[in-house]
Design an enzyme around this catalytic site. Structure first.
Site, PDB file in Angstrom:
ATOM      1  CG  ASP A  40      28.156 -25.343  87.198  1.00 56.98           C
ATOM      2  OD1 ASP A  40      28.231 -23.986  86.868  1.00 56.98           O
ATOM      3  OD2 ASP A  40      29.308 -25.987  87.674  1.00 56.98           O
ATOM      4  CB  CYS A  89      31.335 -24.259  85.464  1.00 57.76           C
ATOM      5  SG  CYS A  89      33.172 -24.408  85.148  1.00 57.76           S
ATOM      6  N   GLY A 102      36.195 -26.814  84.839  1.00 61.26           N
ATOM      7  CA  GLY A 102      35.583 -27.962  84.987  1.00 61.26           C
ATOM      8  C   GLY A 102      34.742 -28.278  83.546  1.00 61.26           C
ATOM      9  CG  HIS A 118      45.761 -19.693  64.892  1.00 65.86           C
ATOM     10  ND1 HIS A 118      46.888 -19.160  65.320  1.00 65.86           N
ATOM     11  CD2 HIS A 118      45.157 -18.772  63.991  1.00 65.86           C
ATOM     12  CE1 HIS A 118      47.067 -18.114  64.684  1.00 65.86           C
ATOM     13  NE2 HIS A 118      46.133 -17.733  63.962  1.00 65.86           N
TER      14      HIS A 118
END
Length: 164
Positions: free
Chosen positions: A18, A75, A80, A108
């Site tokens: 973003d 972001c 988020g 893992h």
């Protein structure tokens, strides 16, 4: 560090972020664009306010539809995009601000999306983390495979797993 000092990665990577992640995303494009088999830039392409879930979806779509092997989403905090990407079946995303988590998450847990906070870490540390993520391979040992299978069951059944 110049691009020539960093090894190439035979991977197809989808990248998105973003407005808060845009500066770091731009640095990632510059650094890794020529080192990967392909780098799909899913946006954004400027610092105008936009919504991080859109980019988590775009990057995840590239992986789910088989056009990318791994994804990176940036972001402001990394939180988020991690929350949003993990809502998509087949995506195992984690926020990593250290190299150990970045490679261990792949080795893992078969993590396929790296989430980074563009306002949390600088580009040089981000590059080290991305290198660790891109170099890592899932190691399906018995206990790792057993645990991943449980995660996949949760993904398939949601809270219905409690009735199993």
């Amino acid at each position: 560090m110049s691009n020539s000092a960093t090894p190439s990665f035979p991977l197809r990577v989808a990248l998105g972020g973003d407005h808060a992640g845009f500066p770091l995303k731009s640095a990632i494009v510059e650094r890794y664009g020529s080192l990967l088999t392909s780098l799909t830039d899913c946006g954004t392409h400027n610092t105008e306010s936009c919504d991080y879930p859109d980019f988590a979806i775009s990057v995840s779509r590239e992986i789910i539809e088989g056009r990318a092997d791994k994804g990176i989403v940036v972001c402001g905090s990394g939180v988020g995009v991690s929350v949003a990407a993990n809502k998509i079946p087949g995506i195992r995303a984690a926020i990593c601000h250290d190299t150990y988590s970045a490679h261990q998450g792949v080795e893992h847990d078969d993590m396929n999306v790296l989430c980074i906070g563009g306002r949390i870490i600088g580009s040089e540390l981000a590059f080290e983390i991305i290198d660790a993520f891109l170099k890592a391979k899932y190691e399906p040992g018995e206990r790792h495979a057993r645990r991943l299978d449980k995660v996949l069951q949760i993904e398939a059944k949601g809270l219905g797993i409690l009735n199993a």
